[in-house]
Design an enzyme around this catalytic site. Sequence first.
Site, PDB file in Angstrom:
ATOM      1  N   VAL A  49      -3.843  50.605  34.641  1.00  0.00           N
ATOM      2  CA  VAL A  49      -2.686  49.703  34.634  1.00  0.00           C
ATOM      3  C   VAL A  49      -1.926  49.811  35.952  1.00  0.00           C
ATOM      4  CG1 VAL A  49      -0.452  49.259  33.499  1.00  0.00           C
ATOM      5  CG2 VAL A  49      -2.422  49.941  32.131  1.00  0.00           C
ATOM      6  N   CYS A  50      -1.463  48.659  36.469  1.00  0.00           N
ATOM      7  CA  CYS A  50      -0.529  48.662  37.596  1.00  0.00           C
ATOM      8  C   CYS A  50       0.461  47.526  37.383  1.00  0.00           C
ATOM      9  CB  CYS A  50      -1.249  48.563  38.939  1.00  0.00           C
ATOM     10  SG  CYS A  50      -1.985  46.956  39.250  1.00  0.00           S
ATOM     11  N   ARG A  51       1.080  47.027  38.446  1.00  0.00           N
ATOM     12  CA  ARG A  51       2.089  45.985  38.292  1.00  0.00           C
ATOM     13  C   ARG A  51       1.458  44.642  37.940  1.00  0.00           C
ATOM     14  NH1 ARG A  51       5.116  42.120  41.089  1.00  0.00           N
ATOM     15  NH2 ARG A  51       3.611  42.230  42.774  1.00  0.00           N
TER      16      ARG A  51
END
Length: 101
Positions: free
Chosen positions: A64-66
Site C-alpha cells: 500500500v502507498c498513497r
Amino acid sequence: MNMKEIKPEDVAKKVKNNENLSIIDVREDEEVAQGKISGATHIPLGELPDRLDEIDQSKEHIMVCRSGGRSGKAYQLLDEKGYNVRNMTGGMLEWKDDVEK
C-alpha cells in the site's frame, strides 16, 4: 510483468473479517501519521531492501502507498525476490474505510 492487484474495498472486507492479513504500507512517516489501515506494518519504500528479514516469505503481503505507484515498486522488488505479493490499486487515495493513527 503481470502484477497481482487487489482493490481497496476487497482489502477492507478482509480487514473487517479479521483475516490474517499482512499489509505493508510503504509511505513516508509523515504520510502514515495521518492514518494507516488497521494492522498494517509501516516500512518506507527506501528501507524495504534492508528490512526484508521482517517480511514472512510464507505469507501473502498487500502493498500500500498513497496512490499505487510506490507500492508497485515495492511489489516488483518483493516479487523478484520470490515473495507472494499483491498491489492495492489506487492506494490510500481510494481507501474509504477506517484508519488508525
